[in-house]
Design a protein around this motif. Structure first.
Motif, PDB file in Angstrom:
ATOM      1  N   ASP A  63       0.851  -1.187   0.000  1.00 16.74           N
ATOM      2  CA  ASP A  63       0.000   0.000   0.000  1.00 16.74           C
ATOM      3  C   ASP A  63       0.891   1.243   0.000  1.00 16.74           C
ATOM      4  O   ASP A  63       2.109   1.154   0.162  1.00 16.74           O
ATOM      5  CB  ASP A  63      -0.924  -0.011   1.224  1.00 16.74           C
ATOM      6  CG  ASP A  63      -2.164   0.844   1.009  1.00 16.74           C
ATOM      7  OD1 ASP A  63      -2.248   1.529  -0.039  1.00 16.74           O
ATOM      8  OD2 ASP A  63      -3.051   0.848   1.882  1.00 16.74           O
ATOM      9  N   LYS A  66      -3.274   6.380  -6.220  1.00 17.15           N
ATOM     10  CA  LYS A  66      -4.039   5.232  -5.735  1.00 17.15           C
ATOM     11  C   LYS A  66      -5.500   5.303  -6.186  1.00 17.15           C
ATOM     12  O   LYS A  66      -6.079   4.303  -6.637  1.00 17.15           O
ATOM     13  CB  LYS A  66      -3.971   5.169  -4.211  1.00 17.15           C
ATOM     14  CG  LYS A  66      -4.736   4.000  -3.602  1.00 17.15           C
ATOM     15  CD  LYS A  66      -4.585   3.970  -2.082  1.00 17.15           C
ATOM     16  CE  LYS A  66      -5.363   2.804  -1.469  1.00 17.15           C
ATOM     17  NZ  LYS A  66      -5.192   2.753   0.008  1.00 17.15           N
ATOM     18  N   LYS A 105      -7.242   2.471  -8.937  1.00 12.91           N
ATOM     19  CA  LYS A 105      -8.375   1.606  -8.598  1.00 12.91           C
ATOM     20  C   LYS A 105      -9.362   1.459  -9.752  1.00 12.91           C
ATOM     21  O   LYS A 105     -10.162   0.524  -9.770  1.00 12.91           O
ATOM     22  CB  LYS A 105      -9.099   2.149  -7.365  1.00 12.91           C
ATOM     23  CG  LYS A 105      -8.338   1.914  -6.065  1.00 12.91           C
ATOM     24  CD  LYS A 105      -9.129   2.423  -4.873  1.00 12.91           C
ATOM     25  CE  LYS A 105      -8.432   2.101  -3.562  1.00 12.91           C
ATOM     26  NZ  LYS A 105      -9.189   2.596  -2.382  1.00 12.91           N
ATOM     27  N   GLN A 162      -1.969  -1.288  -7.743  1.00 11.70           N
ATOM     28  CA  GLN A 162      -3.300  -1.849  -7.520  1.00 11.70           C
ATOM     29  C   GLN A 162      -3.423  -3.194  -8.232  1.00 11.70           C
ATOM     30  O   GLN A 162      -2.998  -3.343  -9.384  1.00 11.70           O
ATOM     31  CB  GLN A 162      -4.362  -0.886  -8.074  1.00 11.70           C
ATOM     32  CG  GLN A 162      -5.785  -1.398  -8.060  1.00 11.70           C
ATOM     33  CD  GLN A 162      -6.362  -1.471  -6.660  1.00 11.70           C
ATOM     34  OE1 GLN A 162      -5.993  -0.683  -5.788  1.00 11.70           O
ATOM     35  NE2 GLN A 162      -7.266  -2.409  -6.436  1.00 11.70           N
ATOM     36  N   CYS A 185      -5.515  -5.672 -10.321  1.00 13.75           N
ATOM     37  CA  CYS A 185      -6.666  -5.592 -11.212  1.00 13.75           C
ATOM     38  C   CYS A 185      -6.866  -6.938 -11.912  1.00 13.75           C
ATOM     39  O   CYS A 185      -5.922  -7.463 -12.521  1.00 13.75           O
ATOM     40  CB  CYS A 185      -6.452  -4.523 -12.284  1.00 13.75           C
ATOM     41  SG  CYS A 185      -6.313  -2.827 -11.652  1.00 13.75           S
TER      42      CYS A 185
END
Length: 266
Positions: free
Chosen positions: A27, A69, A73, A154, A156
């Protein structure tokens, strides 16, 4: 029966992959992730060819990381349309730069992604500013005036705009101020010879704690080594002293073991 088994196996594999990726990709508050993003950017910035005379040291910006971030997303392989006026996503920059990398989760690392951007140097001619392929990621990485960066990665299942690639790491870095204006990314010359007033030179990069808003910097050569501008050489001296002391102890032990009857006189 075989079809059902194959479908079940695929579903388990998909769920396992999602679970693995979702729990292991760092993160934006992960210290190792932050340090890697900053250090690797600065490593490439300090090694440009031809040499740069005005390259600023790049430091982390939490607000840029949040912006990266939020956009990551969406799992879209295109730039955030709100990086430039009339939109203003960042309190200190009217416009922002952005680089995007998408690839297999198993292949992702901060260093491999940023190196992929930097490797576009092969398509860029510094003297003529001509690019024979894609060069925008490279020029943003080495844009001299960009001194803040924030990145995010991220997971996906699929990224829109990237075909035949599933369960990927979608890595985005945002920069302030942005690069890629129609000019050279930096000034050619002796390192740090054209730094802004009141800047100091660190690892061939221009630093200024007031501009950078940091108390210490990190070496581009030795990952994780904090460097204070005031005691940089003192720290190096102490490190060398420790190494010498350890070597002295090892030599003494070896000598005593080989020559047990040896007596040392003052």
């Amino acid at each position: 029966m075989r079809g059902t088994l194959a479908t079940t196996t695929w579903m388990i594999s998909f769920i396992s992959s999602y679970s693995y990726a979702a729990h292991t990709l760092p993160d934006i508050d992960n210290e190792d992730f932050i340090r890697d993003c900053v250090r690797i950017h600065n490593k490439f910035r300090s090694e440009v060819t031809p040499r740069a005379s005005d390259m600023l040291y790049m430091t982390w910006d939490p607000a840029l990381a949040q912006i990266a971030k939020a956009w990551a997303k969406n799992c879209l392989f295109k730039h955030n349309p709100q990086l430039h006026p009339p939109h203003k996503l960042h309190p200190n920059f009217t416009s922002l730069g952005e680089n995007i990398w998408t690839g297999s989760v198993s292949l992702f690392s901060v260093s491999s992604a940023i190196r992929n951007w930097y490797d576009e140097i092969q398509y860029y001619d510094f003297n003529t500013r001509k690019c024979v392929k894609v060069c925008g990621h490279y020029t943003q990485v080495v844009w001299a005036d960009s001194y803040k960066v924030g990145c995010a990665v991220q997971f996906c299942p699929q990224v829109s705009g990237v075909k035949e690639l599933y369960n990927v790491a979608h890595f985005i870095c945002d920069y302030g101020p942005p690069g890629n204006y129609p000019t050279w990314p930096y000034k050619k010359g002796a390192t740090c010879s054209a730094c802004p007033n009141n800047d100091k030179c660190l690892d061939d990069l221009c630093v200024n704690p007031q501009r950078d808003k940091v108390k210490r910097y990190y070496s581009v050569v030795y990952p994780g080594w904090p460097i204070s501008l005031r005691n940089r050489y003192t720290s190096l001296f102490l490190i060398v002293n420790v190494v010498i002391l350890l070597l002295s102890v090892i030599i003494t032990i070896v000598v005593k073991h080989k020559y047990p009857n040896l007596i040392l006189l003052d």
